[in-house]
Design an enzyme around this catalytic site. Structure first.
Site, mmCIF file in Angstrom:
data_model
loop_
_atom_site.group_PDB
_atom_site.id
_atom_site.type_symbol
_atom_site.label_atom_id
_atom_site.label_comp_id
_atom_site.label_asym_id
_atom_site.label_seq_id
_atom_site.Cartn_x
_atom_site.Cartn_y
_atom_site.Cartn_z
ATOM 1 N N ASP A 209 0.866 -1.174 0.000
ATOM 2 C CA ASP A 209 0.000 0.000 0.000
ATOM 3 C C ASP A 209 0.909 1.232 0.000
ATOM 4 O O ASP A 209 2.139 1.122 0.055
ATOM 5 C CB ASP A 209 -0.978 -0.023 1.193
ATOM 6 C CG ASP A 209 -2.190 0.880 0.927
ATOM 7 O OD1 ASP A 209 -2.148 1.698 -0.028
ATOM 8 O OD2 ASP A 209 -3.178 0.794 1.660
HETATM 9 C C1 BGC Z 1 -5.023 3.348 0.207
HETATM 10 C C2 BGC Z 1 -5.189 2.339 -0.899
HETATM 11 C C3 BGC Z 1 -5.040 3.014 -2.238
HETATM 12 C C4 BGC Z 1 -3.698 3.706 -2.275
HETATM 13 C C5 BGC Z 1 -3.414 4.379 -3.602
HETATM 14 C C6 BGC Z 1 -3.793 4.197 0.043
HETATM 15 O O1 BGC Z 1 -3.802 5.281 0.906
HETATM 16 O O2 BGC Z 1 -4.999 2.668 1.446
HETATM 17 O O3 BGC Z 1 -6.448 1.727 -0.780
HETATM 18 O O4 BGC Z 1 -5.193 2.090 -3.268
HETATM 19 O O5 BGC Z 1 -3.655 4.677 -1.267
HETATM 20 O O6 BGC Z 1 -4.192 5.500 -3.785
#
Ligand code: BGC
Length: 747
Positions: free
Chosen positions: A272
């Site tokens: 993530d």
């Molecule tokens: C989130 C993810 C997301 C990623 C990219 C993160 O803050 O937890 O779900 O896909 O950002 O935007």
């Protein structure tokens, strides 16, 4: 009692031998630097390419770009990668396309309320196609974290509390985004996130610790992910959260043992956002180099946003901490996805090959999804119990439209809408005006500037308006920003002075319909007897206004059902239908409300059951609940055999009768209870459901084709297993039904 019948092994054929070979051949030509570059995902600068990004691409240091949605920029990024690098490896262009790209569908929790894999698949297909027109080829959806805490803002993005419903809808989403051929036009790679347990953040505070015993993890939180793997999801995202002391991004047990070894998953695992770097903040590692080591050895192939891998991997290999062959496998996982997407044949996007954005078909699908996601929670006059909805156009001359959510094209779109535009929204007010017909006069009074507004200066005006109409429709709820990532609440009441407004307007004799637009379940108990009808519309997306108006006027019957239990008060959380029985389950007879507790009663006089003193032990609305304009009656629940041999199929049948004069869709739900297990079992588990049309004054016979394997669970040894013994089942309209059909599994 136990029989090791079911197996949890699954051989994934995610990629053809041809694709695997092509990836291997390419890998054999790569330098170490080029390999390390493939592990890196970089954030875009937004519709332009800064020199350092262009240089990094030319040097082969970038595998993927996240968040670029400008077509020309994406084509230029691909050109740099394909034409100006030694090996011409195209880029993955990632974006959170969560519930639509330009045509916005209801938030995922709303989509889950449709209980319709068909609708969910169509929504993802359209989202995928629309995002593909600008060069996106990878979305970070579906989000399949089981969510049992409505304080958690990301419940909006989830498919609710139940592993079975979530698994079925997850597979539909994966299919919608990817189709059967990732390389076909408009298909994009999807990503099962956040692996795993993120939804169990303590106290519903985002990013918080999760402690989930392995048995519960396997029975509740992991099944949707296993389903995603079986459905061929092209990637997994490791959660940022701490799982039982080892953050998921560095969790070898989770990413290696479970995902790779047990499930044989062969796709890509991405971190993530900065979750590798954050291993240090968690206190699992002492440096970014350590973090890179932990994530790589746990099984994270690509790093999102931070640069621990690219900065440290060469040193880790030189020091023999990580073998180059381990990196090879990581790179292969990434290259295979690029080959499968057909990017080596053509990395460039020609939007004219795809359907137009926001076309009539897409808008119609978004409307249908919104309409079927709305849940009718209450529908009886507070004066005489007669139904208030649908509104009778012929007998209605004046309607008051009240509330800050009534005419706000932005707030109805919901969280995670990066690319939608409020100017395309049909607001609730617009939808109502369009459908009401010229003879109906509609007056609008927002009262508040936002859902959080506490200014009561327009209360009198709103009351006067209410007094002068045939029906008042209140569009209240929560703005988009109050749910979603990092937007959690410790109370989940209607924010601001909305409850006070309802109380004020309830002085009027005019029927009051409350339409709630929100990203999570709200605690509605305080206002139930102050309004007549309640329609829960979530954040319904672009076409929400039309969908809601059609329901209010009875052009269609509400048919959504709750994908999550609604608590009476926040202190009941977590409250979910598939709870364990406990040694002292509460009963109506033993329940004593706090006001009735005798003063100085003996310690043991009060039922001694698993309840709170100050609220009933049931939820306000159970999982699966939702009313209709029709009246359904369930009868003849039968099972084909009352004694079933392990390994055999069986059929559960039921008759559903529509005793009303309106055609309507109903979601028929099958629940089972396993009475005795090697670990305690939930009091009910959803095992099947069907959304079907039942015509007015007619009935439909419904059959659920089941197999004893459907009753498997992770047992005392944490093995997937079906245990013999006694069961109960029931088929009905929601999870509060009684299970009264006994059956037995035997060897
Ligand atoms: C989130 C993810 C997301 C990623 C990219 C993160 O803050 O937890 O779900 O896909 O950002 O935007």
């Amino acid at each position: 009692m136990s029989n090791s019948h079911s197996s949890n092994s699954y051989t994934s054929n995610l990629y053809s031998p041809d694709i695997i070979n092509q990836a291997k051949q390419l890998l054999s030509k790569m330098t170490l630097d080029e390999k390390l570059g493939q592990l890196s995902q970089i954030s875009s600068a937004g519709a332009h390419i800064p020199h350092d990004l262009a240089d990094a691409i030319r040097q082969g240091r970038v595998s993927s770009v996240i968040n670029e949605v400008d077509l020309a920029t994406n084509n230029e990024l691909q050109r740099l990668a394909v034409e100006e690098t030694r090996l011409g490896i195209p880029l993955l262009i990632g974006r959170d396309v969560i519930h639509g790209f330009k045509t916005i569908f209801p938030i995922p929790l709303g989509q889950a309320a449709t209980w319709s894999p068909e609708i969910v698949e169509k929504g993802s297909r359209i989202a995928g196609e629309e995002s593909a027109t600008v060069g996106v080829n990878w979305t970070f959806a579906p989000m399949i974290d089981i969510a049992r805490d409505p304080r958690w803002g990301r419940i909006a993005e989830s498919l609710g509390e139940d592993p079975y419903l979530c698994s079925v809808l997850c597979a539909a989403m994966v299919k919608g985004f990817q189709t059967n051929d990732l390389s076909s036009p408009g298909s994009i790679a999807s990503c099962a996130k956040h692996f795993a347990g993120y939804g169990a953040s303590e106290s519903g505070r985002d990013y918080n610790t999760t402690n989930i015993p392995e048995n519960e993890l396997r029975n509740v939180y992991l099944p949707p992910f296993h389903q995603a793997a079986k459905a061929g999801v092209a990637s997994f995202m490791a959660s940022f959260s701490d799982l039982n002391g080892v953050p998921a991004t560095g969790n070898q047990w989770l990413l290696k043992q479970v995902l790779r070894d047990e499930w044989n998953y062969q796709g890509l695992v991405v971190s993530d956002w900065e979750s590798i770097k954050e291993l240090q903040v968690h206190g699992l590692s002492a440096s970014e180099k350590d973090s890179a080591y932990l994530a790589a050895t746990a099984g994270v192939d690509m790093e999102m946003a931070s640069s621990c891998y690219i900065d440290n991997m060469a040193a880790l290999i030189a020091e023999n901490q990580i073998e180059e062959t381990e990196v090879d496998q990581m790179v292969l996982n990434i290259l295979q996805m690029k080959f499968a997407l057909g990017l080596f044949e053509n990395a460039f996007t020609e939007p004219s090959a795809l359907p137009e954005l926001l076309n009539a078909k897409n808008l119609e699908a978004a409307k249908e999804a919104a309409q079927k996601s709305c849940v009718l929670l209450q529908n009886k006059s507070r004066h005489d119990d007669s139904p208030v909805l649908p509104i009778n156009r012929g007998a209605t001359n004046r309607i008051a439209v009240i509330g800050p959510m009534a005419h706000d094209g932005y707030e109805q779109l919901g969280t995670w809408v990066f690319d939608g535009d409020e100017k395309h929204s049909v607001t609730c007010l617009d939808g109502l005006i369009a459908l009401a017909g010229k003879s109906v006069e509609i007056e609008f009074e927002p009262v508040f500037s936002t859902s959080r507004d506490r200014n009561i200066q327009n209360f009198e005006k709103a009351l006067e308006l209410t007094n002068n109409v045939d029906v008042a429709i209140l569009y209240l709820g929560e703005e988009s920003i109050l749910s979603g990532e990092a937007h959690c609440r410790s109370t989940i009441d209607l924010p601001g002075a909305q409850v006070e407004l309802i109380e004020h307007l309830s002085q009027s004799n005019t029927p009051i319909v409350l339409v709630v637009l929100a990203g999570r379940p709200l605690t509605l108990q305080p206002i139930l007897d102050k309004v007549d009808s309640i329609l829960y519309a979530w954040h319904p997306g672009t076409m929400g206004g039309v969908a809601i108006a059609e329901l209010l006027f009875g052009d269609a019957s509400p048919s959504g059902k709750l994908p999550v239990s609604f608590p009476r008060v926040v202190g009941q959380i977590p409250i979910y239908y598939a709870q364990k029985n406990s040694g002292r389950p509460p009963t109506e007879e033993s329940f004593v409300f706090i006001d009735d507790v005798p003063v100085r009663a003996a310690q043991t006089s009060l039922g001694m059951a698993a309840t709170h003193l100050d609220t009933h032990f049931s939820p306000l609305y159970p999982f699966g609940y939702g009313l209709s304009y029709a009246e359904f009656e369930y009868s003849h629940v039968n099972i084909s055999q009352h004694e079933i041999k392990l390994g055999c199929a069986f059929v559960v049948t039921v008759t559903v009768e529509n005793k009303s004069d309106v055609d309507a869709e109903e979601i028929v739900q099958l629940y089972v209870r396993d009475l005795v297990g090697s670990v305690t079992r939930p009091v009910k588990e959803l095992k099947g459901f069907k959304r079907l049309l039942v015509k007015a004054n007619s009935s439909v016979d419904v059959a659920f084709e089941m197999h004893t394997d459907d009753l498997a669970f992770y047992d005392i040894r944490n093995q997937l297993n079906v245990e013999t013994g006694d069961f109960l089942l029931g088929v009905g309209a929601n999870s509060s039904l009684e299970l009264n059909v006994p059956f037995k599994l035997v060897n």
